[in-house]
Design a protein around this motif. Structure first.
Motif, PDB file in Angstrom:
ATOM      1  N   ALA A   1      17.233 104.045  35.734  1.00 29.73           N
ATOM      2  CA  ALA A   1      16.000 104.502  36.725  1.00 29.73           C
ATOM      3  C   ALA A   1      15.541 102.834  37.047  1.00 29.73           C
ATOM      4  O   ALA A   1      14.660 102.755  38.379  1.00 29.73           O
ATOM      5  CB  ALA A   1      15.131 104.618  35.371  1.00 29.73           C
TER       6      ALA A   1
ATOM      7  N   SER B   1      15.064 102.106  41.604  1.00 32.51           N
ATOM      8  CA  SER B   1      13.453 102.182  41.464  1.00 32.51           C
ATOM      9  C   SER B   1      13.599 100.796  42.108  1.00 32.51           C
ATOM     10  O   SER B   1      12.954 100.556  43.570  1.00 32.51           O
ATOM     11  CB  SER B   1      12.260 102.332  40.505  1.00 32.51           C
ATOM     12  OG  SER B   1      13.489 101.277  39.359  1.00 32.51           O
TER      13      SER B   1
ATOM     14  N   LEU C   1      17.084 112.443  36.719  1.00 35.74           N
ATOM     15  CA  LEU C   1      16.733 110.837  36.714  1.00 35.74           C
ATOM     16  C   LEU C   1      16.564 109.998  38.011  1.00 35.74           C
ATOM     17  O   LEU C   1      15.929 109.410  38.190  1.00 35.74           O
ATOM     18  CB  LEU C   1      17.104 109.900  35.318  1.00 35.74           C
ATOM     19  CG  LEU C   1      16.739 108.954  35.136  1.00 35.74           C
ATOM     20  CD1 LEU C   1      15.987 109.184  34.164  1.00 35.74           C
ATOM     21  CD2 LEU C   1      17.837 108.240  33.981  1.00 35.74           C
ATOM     22  N   THR C   2      17.467 109.835  38.806  1.00 34.38           N
ATOM     23  CA  THR C   2      17.824 109.682  39.923  1.00 34.38           C
ATOM     24  C   THR C   2      16.458 110.077  40.800  1.00 34.38           C
ATOM     25  O   THR C   2      15.513 109.062  41.721  1.00 34.38           O
ATOM     26  CB  THR C   2      19.187 109.896  40.774  1.00 34.38           C
ATOM     27  OG1 THR C   2      19.863 109.425  39.652  1.00 34.38           O
ATOM     28  CG2 THR C   2      19.232 108.519  41.800  1.00 34.38           C
TER      29      THR C   2
ATOM     30  N   GLY D   1      13.366 108.562  39.790  1.00 35.75           N
ATOM     31  CA  GLY D   1      12.735 107.265  39.811  1.00 35.75           C
ATOM     32  C   GLY D   1      12.793 106.695  40.899  1.00 35.75           C
ATOM     33  O   GLY D   1      12.073 105.579  41.177  1.00 35.75           O
TER      34      GLY D   1
END
Length: 800
Positions: free
Chosen positions: A274, A278, A361-362, A365
């Motif tokens: 994350a 980000s 998740l990528t 993020g």
């Protein structure tokens, strides 16, 4: 869509380093997560997984080959409920003299041998962990759960003096049977030679049944077998349920620390992915402003950056999943050794789910910061991307700039984390987790080393002398072992002549510092359904070094020590008075202390004089021997064996380590290194992003005279303070994890722990461990620091 792909391709081309870092971090986190989740899954019912993988047998049956023919045994495949059969395998229980290279003397060992031509088969697929399968009649493969397995090594020999020609077998391999179907395996032809039987004798049959989940169902299945064969054919049977219950107890000991490492790895992976993704999007805020200025909508901006991040992330996920599976081979092999099962593997659903979850998740993020930037005006996005907000970091720069005695390059680096407090915070948490793993792993290694040392008394009594004729290592009590009647009688202990000869050899040897005879027995205690084991010493045995959990070592008549299992089962405590008896005689004893012992059943430690009043006529079963400082235990053992060769049956030299301990320590080291690597990549990403954001500043610094060494110092200092603080915070957290996990492991082993085992850290150890976070941060920053030092001023000034 074409514009999005084109913009994403341009972003990847212009920020190749960022793409590589994203790919590497996602790769490492995917590999760590695959391994961590696989370990967590395998820690739940590893016996069941090993049983399925090795096609374990529900029932192991010993058949009389004189009562049933091979055809009749084969016909049992059609018996009621039978779904799979293996055998018949010829078997025999024989006694031989075991000789281990480098160890003086021999020990008399009873071994259950089974003849098999190969380790594979429809049932009980053996896992070879060392060496090879027998290729000649004089070779044997030893079971890892077999008798005396801790002291046996490749090249050890087992000589059968009672068989014609005194044949010998050489250990050429080690194997694991998930249900412990034998102590060792040889070629089928060797069984007849060793057992003295022709076509008769015994045979082992292995069965799988359609219903075998309870003891009642197993009993029904065995009854169906007996009904399908002539009377007397089935001599004994062993159920896999007995082995499963024993292995589950063993697994319960080690599962807590493996689960702790697995959870740490998963949390670190989520945080770092994350943070990396980000941060990469935030670092590209200026470019987002440029894209908006040429007409990109917020949705197109999001699509561009999600795609720009997803491409290297996808590559990292795929390679990381493969790497995780490859890493799992040695680590899960260590897990399998620790758990006592033959093999473990990563489930397929883990190999698929983890990369997909990391990729999702990528994407999330990247989407959230891109959405936030995409809503800005083009001018605002360009201005925001040029530098952090004014409120962030400038106060720290001004305050640190007043430290005249600190080099300016260092103060610039020390103030850098305050420019991006959110990113710095996530990076610090990742370092904390890595340093917690180091603290926990270090403490656990020290504690386990003390546990093994205390249990084996390797530092105080490294030699155990066994009188000739006393049967040693006749089995280790593992469920599933088939111990057949008809073996030689076990000697009640040393004869008077043997005792005198051994005592003379011990007294005359200059390398012997202490020695004490030890006698094994059993007594009855009111309130205990199980007779406690007795370990009695004839003389002062305080030097043997049994670790005390509570109280003290017994002194004088009328006092004893007991283990945790005794106190748990009896409800007594240190200071209580109990009565020991053998039915006719009894003695009242006071519990002086709770001793840390290896036995998980009730055990009493007492003086030989007290035991003699309860059970007269007992003779020593072995002698505990301590050596003088500087003396080599093996050399002393060789001298003792030569001096009393006709009285000493064998001398056990306790090693400073053993296979299980090495497996656990190796597993701890591998997991700790993996978590350190993941934490280091998180730091690496942070430093790279900082340099990308401030590359123009770097050019300015260089133009006014910053040297390469100062550039390195600036970059290293940018993470050193974060690493130092994170390391300091991690030490108490790691100690808490250690002090929480270790008692859980001990409780699963039905024992408490001595204070010396819990207290694994020293004051200087705290200082060294507190530097772990600093070391992780500095080492991870050295690569980008070198790039900063080598970057030309003109290139840095022209960079966006």
């Amino acid at each position: 869509m074409k514009a999005i792909i084109s913009a994403a391709r341009g972003g990847l081309t212009g920020r190749r380093l960022q793409a590589v870092v994203i790919g590497l971090v996602v790769l490492a986190c995917t590999a760590a997560s695959v391994l961590a989740l696989g370990m967590l899954v395998d820690s739940q019912s590893p016996f069941d997984r090993g049983f399925a993988a090795q096609r374990g047998a529900d029932v192991t049956a010993d058949m009389s080959r004189s009562a049933a023919s091979a055809a009749q045994l084969a016909a049992t495949s059609h018996a009621s409920g039978v779904t799979a059969v293996a055998g018949p395998f010829p078997e025999a229980s024989v006694t031989g003299q075991l000789a281990v290279p480098g160890v003086s003397g021999t020990s008399e060992t009873q071994v259950h041998l089974v003849g098999r031509s190969s380790p594979g088969g429809p049932l009980d697929d053996l896992t070879l962990t060392q060496g090879h399968w027998p290729t000649a009649p004089d070779q044997v493969v030893w079971s890892e759960a077999g008798p005396a397995s801790g002291g046996i090594q490749l090249g050890a020999t087992l000589t059968f003096t009672a068989a014609p020609g005194s044949p010998s077998l050489t250990v050429v391999g080690f194997a694991n049977s998930v249900t412990n179907t034998a102590d060792a395996w040889v070629l089928p032809s060797e069984i007849a030679v060793l057992s003295g039987h022709g076509s008769a004798g015994q045979a082992q049959m292995l069965y799988r049944f359609s219903r075998a989940s309870t003891a009642a169902q197993i009993n029904t299945d065995v009854a169906a077998l007996k009904a399908a064969l002539p009377a007397g054919s089935v001599q004994s049977t062993a159920s896999y349920l007995d082995v499963a219950n024993s292995e589950k107890s063993n697994v319960a000991i080690w599962a807590p620390f493996i689960i702790a490492f697995g959870i740490i790895a998963l949390v670190m992976s989520v945080l770092i992915v994350a943070n990396v993704v980000s941060g990469a999007v935030v670092a590209g805020t200026t470019r987002i402003g440029v894209l908006k200025s040429i007409g990109f909508t917020p949705a197109q901006v999001i699509g561009t950056y999600v795609l720009q991040v997803a491409v290297p992330a996808l590559a990292g996920c795929v390679v990381g999943a493969v790497l995780g599976v490859l890493l799992s081979i040695p680590i899960l092999s260590q897990n399998a050794n620790v758990y006592g099962v033959g093999s473990l593997s990563i489930p397929l659903w883990v190999e698929v789910l983890v990369p997909l979850a990391i990729l999702a998740l990528t994407a999330v993020g990247a989407m959230l910061p891109a959405l936030r930037a995409g809503r800005m005006s083009a001018t605002q996005a360009i201005a925001t991307g040029r530098a952090p907000r004014a409120a962030h970091g400038y106060l720290a720069h001004r305050l640190l700039g007043k430290a005249r005695r600190v080099p300016r390059a260092a103060t610039i680096g020390l103030a850098a984390p305050f420019s991006r407090p959110g990113r710095t915070g996530v990076t610090a948490v990742a370092i904390v987790f890595g340093a917690v793993a180091v603290t926990f792993g270090t403490g656990l290694s020290v504690s386990l080393d003390r546990v093994y040392s205390d249990l084996r008394l390797s530092d105080t009594a490294p030699l155990r002398v066994h009188p000739m004729g006393v049967l040693q290592s006749g089995g280790n009590g593992q469920p599933g072992k088939q111990v057949h009647p008809g073996g030689p009688p076990v000697s009640p202990g040393a004869t008077p002549a043997q005792a005198a000869a051994i005592a003379r050899a011990l007294n005359e040897n200059p390398g012997v510092a202490h020695w004490v005879p030890e006698t094994d027995d059993q007594v009855s205690v009111a309130g205990l359904s199980e007779q406690p084991q007795v370990t009695a010493f004839d003389g002062n045995a305080s030097w043997t070094g049994y670790a005390m959990i509570k109280g003290s070592w017994y002194s004088g008549p009328g006092t004893i020590d007991v283990n945790t299992a005794f106190l748990t089962d009896s409800g007594d405590s240190v200071g209580s008075t109990i009565t020991l008896s053998d039915g006719a005689r009894s003695e009242t004893e006071r519990i002086a202390g709770e001793a840390f012992g290896q036995n998980d059943s009730p055990t009493v430690y007492m003086s030989g004089s007290d035991l003699a009043r309860i059970h007269p006529g007992q003779a020593p079963d072995q002698y505990y021997v301590g050596v003088k400082p500087g003396a080599d235990p093996q050399s002393v053992a060789n001298e003792l064996s030569a001096a009393a060769s006709t009285s000493i049956g064998g001398i056990q030299v306790t090693p400073n380590d053993n296979a299980e301990f090495l497996a656990v320590i190796s597993l701890i080291a591998l997991l700790t290194l993996l978590l350190i690597a993941v934490a280091g990549l998180g730091v690496l990403n942070t430093v790279v992003l900082q340099l990308r954001e401030r590359v123009h500043d770097l050019g300015v610094f260089k133009s006014v005279g910053m040297t390469p060494r100062q550039a390195i110092a600036m970059v290293v200092c940018s993470v050193s303070l974060v690493g130092l603080v994170a390391g300091i915070v991690a030490v108490p957290l790691g100690v808490l994890v250690h002090n929480g996990v270790l008692p859980v492991m001990a409780n699963a082993a039905s024992t408490a722990l001595p204070p010396s085992v819990i207290s694994a850290y020293s004051w200087w150890g705290y200082i060294v461990l507190a530097l772990a976070g600093l070391v992780i941060a500095v080492v991870a920053a050295l690569g980008p620091a070198g790039w900063a030092a080598r970057t030309r001023t003109a290139f840095a000034l022209r960079a966006e």
